[in-house]
Design an enzyme around this catalytic site. Structure first.
Site, PDB file in Angstrom:
ATOM      1  N   GLU A 153       0.902   4.222   1.363  1.00 20.72           N
ATOM      2  CA  GLU A 153       1.336   2.844   1.152  1.00 20.72           C
ATOM      3  C   GLU A 153       1.023   2.004   2.388  1.00 20.72           C
ATOM      4  OE1 GLU A 153       5.327   3.322  -1.560  1.00 20.72           O
ATOM      5  OE2 GLU A 153       5.501   3.871   0.553  1.00 20.72           O
ATOM      6  N   CYS A 154       0.289   0.942   2.217  1.00 17.10           N
ATOM      7  CA  CYS A 154       0.082  -0.094   3.230  1.00 17.10           C
ATOM      8  C   CYS A 154      -0.461   0.482   4.542  1.00 17.10           C
ATOM      9  CB  CYS A 154       1.372  -0.880   3.447  1.00 17.10           C
ATOM     10  SG  CYS A 154       1.119  -2.491   4.219  1.00 17.10           S
ATOM     11  N   GLY A 155       0.383   0.717   5.541  1.00 18.06           N
ATOM     12  CA  GLY A 155      -0.095   1.275   6.796  1.00 18.06           C
ATOM     13  C   GLY A 155      -0.790   2.607   6.605  1.00 18.06           C
ATOM     14  N   GLY A 173      -2.836   2.187  -1.435  1.00 19.16           N
ATOM     15  CA  GLY A 173      -2.862   0.748  -1.665  1.00 19.16           C
ATOM     16  C   GLY A 173      -1.825   0.045  -0.822  1.00 19.16           C
TER      17      GLY A 173
END
Length: 464
Positions: free
Chosen positions: A336-338, A438
């Site tokens: 997720e993200c990072g 993502g």
């Protein structure tokens, strides 16, 4: 059967009014009195929640009407409050601010759903009698809201405080539960995504000195007995909620690693608990430490601040190579993200390109302004080991980086963004083998199939 749960919500008129500082001050002040405080944060937030957990010395859970059904909200509050003397919920944004003009999913809506009294924190800079009008307006703006008190923040002196109190007492029925002076400096500094992480807080490791300073301020300036009385007068809690996770906890048969260090640490506690409930033994890891990782059956990479540590992550080539090898071997990896940024070819910061794990042929670049912010809804377009095709996934995003277009036409996106930005062009959820990545963050109680599918994929690969 009804359950007494002393509880309150600390709300504000907007972001930046001081409700986080007041929430931290109260959590630590009550903890120093020997009370067991169950901390909660309304809305999608990792940073304030982490500080609340430090202040109360207990894990903080997030409550949000957008993610959670009423049953899940009740279950979370009930289970996390068991054995505690006080449940303290910090609101987000303004009291009535939600995702639309009706204020859907606002702090006020959460207060009504949980039958919870509200204490409003107001920044009184350059105001006196107008504050009374604001209090009266908030008290009557929405039916069913129990505005049980106000805390006046950033007051200028005794005369200012005297006029404020007299105006509110003369014009409203809402009690003043404390008046805080202006602080010369915030003991917990901020940066681009909110408060500075406790892991980067210099010599005050864990921010304990700062939290004790805030507690001392609360003890001096706030009516702690009155605030506690508000919580204790909350109605008994109905109905009796069900369990947090469906079914009995499974025997732990697989090892799933998760990176928890200064670079990546955005995890909802329920996500980790859901994996354990589904049969995973969790192993804490780091992308900053060169220590070799143990053998794993799966990997979870949460969000965080990889841009702050990009050079150190890029230099940890053995760990990055190991992540790529796990992905190529088909191990289930959820990022997720990072975590997604680390799985790409490179991360650009201030014009410098830092090589990452190279699972996906894409580059992310850090920007001075947010590139995605708020609630999301994503439709799963194809079956994968984490999400079934056709599943509508509610989540959130908060990222300052953007995924560059180069090579993206060749990438396999599995999610259509119904609401939110994602990785761009209405897409998110890159997929390679069993690696899913993502910008979207999820909460396990809002996506109940995620953890069991994650563990089942790890079990299948281990048996194969």
């Amino acid at each position: 059967m009804s359950t007494p749960i002393p509880r309150l919500i600390l709300a504000g008129l907007s972001g930046g009014t001081g409700k986080t500082i007041v929430s931290l001050a109260l959590a630590r002040a009550f903890e120093r009195m020997g009370m067991c405080v169950a901390p909660f944060k309304k809305g999608p937030d990792y940073i304030d929640a982490k500080w609340l957990s430090l202040a109360a010395r207990r894990p903080c859970s997030n409550l949000d009407p957008f993610f959670h059904t009423d049953e899940a909200l009740h279950a979370l509050l009930k289970h996390r409050s068991e054995g505690c003397d006080l449940s303290l919920i910090e609101g987000n944004r303004g009291l009535f601010d939600g995702k639309d003009e009706q204020g859907s999913c606002s702090t006020a809506e959460l207060a009504r759903k949980l039958d919870c009294p509200v204490i409003l924190t107001i920044d009184c800079t350059k105001m006196t009698r107008t504050v009374a009008a604001i209090v009266q307006g908030c008290a009557t703006f929405e039916p069913g809201l129990n505005l049980a008190g106000v805390i006046l923040n950033r007051t200028a002196g005794e005369r200012h405080r005297s006029v404020l109190r007299a105006s509110i007492e003369a014009n409203t029925d809402v009690p003043v539960l404390g008046m805080l002076p202006k602080m010369a400096a915030n003991p917990i500094p901020e940066r681009h995504m909110g408060l500075l992480s406790d892991q980067e807080y210099g010599s005050d490791r864990g921010g304990q000195k700062a939290l004790n300073i805030l507690a001392g301020m609360a003890e001096q300036w706030l009516d702690l007995d009155g605030i506690l009385a508000v919580a204790e007068n909350a109605p008994e809690f109905l109905p009796e909620p069900g369990p947090l996770f469906a079914g009995a906890a499974m025997e732990k048969t697989v090892r799933i690693g998760y990176v928890d260090d200064a670079a990546l640490w955005f995890y909802y506690p329920e996500n980790l608990e859901a994996l354990e409930h589904a049969g995973a033994e969790l192993v804490r890891l780091s992308v900053l430490d060169p220590t070799p990782w143990p053998k794993l059956d799966g990997l979870y990479l949460g969000g965080g601040f990889p841009e702050v540590f990009a050079e150190r992550i890029a230099g940890n080539r053995e760990v990055l190579a190991g992540i790529k090898s796990m992905s190529q071997a088909g191990l289930p990896i959820y990022a997720e993200c990072g975590g997604f940024m680390i799985l790409c070819d490179a991360l650009e910061c201030d014009g410098v390109r830092h090589p990452m794990a190279g699972v996906f042929p894409a580059t992310t670049t850090f920007c001075p302004k947010p590139q995605g912010l708020g609630y999301t809804e994503a439709l799963s377009l194809k079956d994968n080991v984490f999400h079934r095709e056709g599943t509508l996934i509610r989540g959130h995003e908060f990222h300052y980086s953007v995924c560059l277009d180069e090579g993206m036409q060749h990438l396999d996106f599995t999610m259509k963004m119904v609401r939110g930005m994602g990785a761009g062009k209405g897409r998110d959820g890159l997929l390679y083998q069993n690696t899913f990545a993502g910008y979207n963050h999820i909460h396990a109680l809002a996506v109940p199939g995620w953890a069991p599918r994650f563990v089942a994929a790890a079990q299948t690969l281990k048996r194969g």
